[in-house]
Scaffold this motif. Structure first.
Motif, PDB file in Angstrom:
ATOM      1  N   VAL A  86      15.680   0.667   0.771  1.00 45.12           N
ATOM      2  CA  VAL A  86      17.002   0.593   0.649  1.00 45.12           C
ATOM      3  C   VAL A  86      17.171  -0.351   0.569  1.00 45.12           C
ATOM      4  CG1 VAL A  86      18.894   1.898   0.866  1.00 45.12           C
ATOM      5  CG2 VAL A  86      17.497   3.025   0.493  1.00 45.12           C
ATOM      6  N   ARG A  87      17.050  -1.202   2.083  1.00 39.13           N
ATOM      7  CA  ARG A  87      17.456  -2.207   2.657  1.00 39.13           C
ATOM      8  C   ARG A  87      16.373  -2.959   3.054  1.00 39.13           C
ATOM      9  NH1 ARG A  87      22.786  -1.272   3.676  1.00 39.13           N
ATOM     10  NH2 ARG A  87      22.838   0.587   4.413  1.00 39.13           N
ATOM     11  N   ASN A  88      15.491  -3.482   3.428  1.00 34.71           N
ATOM     12  CA  ASN A  88      14.523  -4.683   3.079  1.00 34.71           C
ATOM     13  C   ASN A  88      14.609  -5.355   2.354  1.00 34.71           C
ATOM     14  OD1 ASN A  88      13.986  -3.091   5.643  1.00 34.71           O
ATOM     15  ND2 ASN A  88      13.472  -4.874   6.277  1.00 34.71           N
ATOM     16  N   VAL A  89      13.792  -4.436   0.988  1.00 35.48           N
ATOM     17  CA  VAL A  89      13.460  -4.761  -0.098  1.00 35.48           C
ATOM     18  C   VAL A  89      14.090  -5.974  -1.201  1.00 35.48           C
ATOM     19  CG1 VAL A  89      11.841  -4.145  -2.575  1.00 35.48           C
ATOM     20  CG2 VAL A  89      11.341  -3.482  -0.933  1.00 35.48           C
ATOM     21  N   PRO A  90      15.751  -5.102  -0.785  1.00 34.88           N
ATOM     22  CA  PRO A  90      16.108  -6.211  -1.635  1.00 34.88           C
ATOM     23  C   PRO A  90      16.624  -7.568  -1.170  1.00 34.88           C
ATOM     24  CG  PRO A  90      17.357  -3.348  -1.602  1.00 34.88           C
ATOM     25  CD  PRO A  90      15.658  -3.860  -0.975  1.00 34.88           C
TER      26      PRO A  90
END
Length: 167
Positions: A105-109
């Motif tokens: 939800v946070r790092n990949v985007p």
């Protein structure tokens, strides 16, 4: 405790610690080091790191821990009781939410947004310094903490189970 469950919990404990160690290295010194590289150098280095992370060792551990964590939760619910069941199930839940979930939800985007930027452009420099570095590092620290808590909960659950075999 059956041999397979003992082996699974010990292997998972080590894997939680290894994945957490990789995240700790990034939060502790890698991101600070990349911040000190002038302009596009940090962006370019992180883009390369984000491509290389898909090598099999880290990704096998990181992705493999998701179904293993689900298995720990299910096994605890079906086959264990008392504090050991709660601790072992919590270890899997913390990994799934605090590490795996935060990554998706946070790092990949943020990694995907960084990958689309030209390393020499002002847009990349602005995104790198004002958004990526502080936010990515914060969420990475959350992942580090989640892996550490998962390992500690799993260790506590196994120790409880071993010291109180009637569960």
């Amino acid at each position: 405790m059956s041999f397979w469950f003992y082996f699974l919990t010990q292997s998972t404990l080590i894997a939680y610690a290894l994945v957490g160690g990789v995240f700790l290295a990034f939060s502790d010194f890698i991101m600070r080091s990349l911040k000190q590289i002038s302009g596009r150098g940090g962006v370019e280095a992180m883009q390369v790191i984000n491509r290389e992370v898909f090598r099999w060792i880290f990704m096998t551990l990181f992705l493999g821990l998701a179904p293993v964590s689900v298995a720990l939760i299910l096994y605890s619910y079906v086959s264990l009781s008392g504090p050991s069941a709660l601790l072992i199930a919590a270890s899997g839940a913390v990994y799934l939410l605090g590490c795996f979930g935060v990554t998706i939800v946070r790092n990949v985007p943020m990694n995907e947004a960084l990958a689309r930027l030209e390393t020499g452009g002002s847009e990349a420099a602005e995104y790198w310094t004002s958004i990526y570095l502080p936010r990515w590092t914060f969420w990475n620290s959350v992942r580090t903490l989640a892996c550490t808590i998962s390992a500690a909960l799993l260790l506590s659950g196994v120790l409880w189970l071993n010291s109180n075999p009637v569960t």
